[in-house]
Design a protein around this motif. Structure first.
Motif, PDB file in Angstrom:
ATOM      1  N   THR A  46       0.995  -1.135   0.002  1.00  0.00           N
ATOM      2  CA  THR A  46      -0.048  -0.006  -0.192  1.00  0.00           C
ATOM      3  C   THR A  46       0.848   1.255   0.150  1.00  0.00           C
ATOM      4  N   THR A  47       1.995   1.281   0.978  1.00  0.00           N
ATOM      5  CA  THR A  47       2.571   2.519   0.956  1.00  0.00           C
ATOM      6  C   THR A  47       3.546   2.480  -0.337  1.00  0.00           C
ATOM      7  N   ARG A  48       4.081   1.343  -0.989  1.00  0.00           N
ATOM      8  CA  ARG A  48       4.815   1.331  -2.048  1.00  0.00           C
ATOM      9  C   ARG A  48       3.970   1.757  -3.332  1.00  0.00           C
ATOM     10  N   GLU A  49       2.799   1.548  -3.281  1.00  0.00           N
ATOM     11  CA  GLU A  49       2.052   2.059  -4.461  1.00  0.00           C
ATOM     12  C   GLU A  49       1.755   3.452  -4.349  1.00  0.00           C
ATOM     13  N   PHE A  50       1.420   4.000  -3.147  1.00  0.00           N
ATOM     14  CA  PHE A  50       0.889   5.247  -2.898  1.00  0.00           C
ATOM     15  C   PHE A  50       2.279   6.294  -3.015  1.00  0.00           C
ATOM     16  N   GLY A  51       3.296   5.773  -2.634  1.00  0.00           N
ATOM     17  CA  GLY A  51       4.402   6.560  -2.729  1.00  0.00           C
ATOM     18  C   GLY A  51       5.117   6.705  -4.314  1.00  0.00           C
ATOM     19  N   ALA A  52       4.666   5.681  -5.184  1.00  0.00           N
ATOM     20  CA  ALA A  52       4.979   5.695  -6.703  1.00  0.00           C
ATOM     21  C   ALA A  52       4.218   6.592  -7.068  1.00  0.00           C
ATOM     22  N   ARG A  53       2.856   6.777  -6.838  1.00  0.00           N
ATOM     23  CA  ARG A  53       2.013   7.665  -7.361  1.00  0.00           C
ATOM     24  C   ARG A  53       2.495   9.315  -6.862  1.00  0.00           C
ATOM     25  N   ILE A  54       2.701   9.445  -5.745  1.00  0.00           N
ATOM     26  CA  ILE A  54       3.398  10.693  -5.329  1.00  0.00           C
ATOM     27  C   ILE A  54       4.531  11.219  -6.041  1.00  0.00           C
ATOM     28  N   ARG A  55       5.438  10.181  -6.452  1.00  0.00           N
ATOM     29  CA  ARG A  55       6.922  10.631  -7.220  1.00  0.00           C
ATOM     30  C   ARG A  55       6.425  10.703  -8.637  1.00  0.00           C
ATOM     31  N   ALA A  56       5.460   9.928  -9.301  1.00  0.00           N
ATOM     32  CA  ALA A  56       4.883  10.173 -10.413  1.00  0.00           C
ATOM     33  C   ALA A  56       4.235  11.549 -10.599  1.00  0.00           C
ATOM     34  N   ARG A  57       3.608  12.032  -9.621  1.00  0.00           N
ATOM     35  CA  ARG A  57       2.991  13.305  -9.913  1.00  0.00           C
ATOM     36  C   ARG A  57       3.968  14.376  -9.847  1.00  0.00           C
ATOM     37  N   ARG A  58       4.879  14.107  -8.856  1.00  0.00           N
ATOM     38  CA  ARG A  58       5.955  15.362  -8.858  1.00  0.00           C
ATOM     39  C   ARG A  58       6.870  15.396  -9.891  1.00  0.00           C
ATOM     40  N   GLU A  59       7.213  14.285 -10.387  1.00  0.00           N
ATOM     41  CA  GLU A  59       7.845  14.369 -11.612  1.00  0.00           C
ATOM     42  C   GLU A  59       7.024  14.740 -12.815  1.00  0.00           C
ATOM     43  N   GLU A  60       5.904  14.650 -12.999  1.00  0.00           N
ATOM     44  CA  GLU A  60       4.818  15.102 -13.948  1.00  0.00           C
ATOM     45  C   GLU A  60       4.762  16.778 -13.887  1.00  0.00           C
ATOM     46  N   LEU A  61       5.137  17.044 -12.672  1.00  0.00           N
ATOM     47  CA  LEU A  61       4.949  18.572 -12.538  1.00  0.00           C
ATOM     48  C   LEU A  61       6.110  18.958 -12.662  1.00  0.00           C
ATOM     49  N   GLY A  62       7.329  18.316 -12.922  1.00  0.00           N
ATOM     50  CA  GLY A  62       8.675  18.962 -12.979  1.00  0.00           C
ATOM     51  C   GLY A  62       9.363  19.339 -11.785  1.00  0.00           C
ATOM     52  N   LEU A  63       8.803  18.909 -10.650  1.00  0.00           N
ATOM     53  CA  LEU A  63       9.455  19.354  -9.462  1.00  0.00           C
ATOM     54  C   LEU A  63      10.522  18.523  -8.708  1.00  0.00           C
ATOM     55  N   SER A  64      11.365  19.102  -8.134  1.00  0.00           N
ATOM     56  CA  SER A  64      12.196  18.439  -7.069  1.00  0.00           C
ATOM     57  C   SER A  64      11.742  17.913  -5.849  1.00  0.00           C
ATOM     58  N   GLN A  65      12.142  17.188  -4.920  1.00  0.00           N
ATOM     59  CA  GLN A  65      11.667  16.737  -3.854  1.00  0.00           C
ATOM     60  C   GLN A  65      11.408  18.049  -3.008  1.00  0.00           C
ATOM     61  N   GLU A  66      12.236  19.011  -2.973  1.00  0.00           N
ATOM     62  CA  GLU A  66      12.675  20.120  -2.062  1.00  0.00           C
ATOM     63  C   GLU A  66      11.431  20.917  -2.510  1.00  0.00           C
ATOM     64  N   ALA A  67      11.212  21.276  -3.820  1.00  0.00           N
ATOM     65  CA  ALA A  67      10.355  22.252  -4.191  1.00  0.00           C
ATOM     66  C   ALA A  67       8.819  21.503  -4.028  1.00  0.00           C
ATOM     67  N   ALA A  68       8.627  20.247  -4.308  1.00  0.00           N
ATOM     68  CA  ALA A  68       7.183  19.746  -4.023  1.00  0.00           C
ATOM     69  C   ALA A  68       7.016  19.750  -2.483  1.00  0.00           C
ATOM     70  N   ALA A  69       7.805  19.313  -1.717  1.00  0.00           N
ATOM     71  CA  ALA A  69       7.920  19.562  -0.142  1.00  0.00           C
ATOM     72  C   ALA A  69       7.256  20.826   0.251  1.00  0.00           C
ATOM     73  N   LEU A  70       7.879  21.871  -0.302  1.00  0.00           N
ATOM     74  CA  LEU A  70       7.685  23.252  -0.025  1.00  0.00           C
ATOM     75  C   LEU A  70       6.329  23.652  -0.292  1.00  0.00           C
ATOM     76  N   ARG A  71       5.739  23.238  -1.450  1.00  0.00           N
ATOM     77  CA  ARG A  71       4.407  23.307  -1.726  1.00  0.00           C
ATOM     78  C   ARG A  71       3.452  22.726  -1.079  1.00  0.00           C
ATOM     79  N   CYS A  72       3.772  21.480  -0.505  1.00  0.00           N
ATOM     80  CA  CYS A  72       3.106  20.560   0.505  1.00  0.00           C
ATOM     81  C   CYS A  72       2.874  21.081   1.866  1.00  0.00           C
TER      82      CYS A  72
END
Length: 88
Positions: free
Chosen positions: A12-38
């Protein structure tokens, strides 16, 4: 043991995390930039993306809002945890 070497908590957490990563990458965001937005720390986002952290509902909503996606899109169809949980 470093966090990057830790396995996901479960499917469950693996799939959810993969979806988060895919969406972040779709938006062209680094982890740092995405975390700031979130409104969360980038290390927390990294653990979520790797499936190493299970989240409270409030944080799922914060992340979805920060990534401009409905929470249901991130959750629909994720595997149901098998540890003694039943939908019946």
């Amino acid at each position: 043991m470093p966090d990057a070497a830790k396995p996901p908590l479960n499917a469950t957490t693996r799939e959810f995390g993969a979806r988060i990563r895919a969406r972040r990458e779709e938006l062209g965001l680094s982890q740092e930039a995405a975390a700031l937005r979130c409104g969360i720390h980038w290390t927390q986002l990294g653990k979520v993306e790797r499936g190493q952290r299970s989240l409270r509902l409030e944080n799922i909503v914060k992340i979805a809002f920060g990534l401009d996606v409905a929470p249901g899109v991130l959750l629909d169809g994720v595997p149901v945890p098998s540890e003694g949980h039943s939908l019946e």
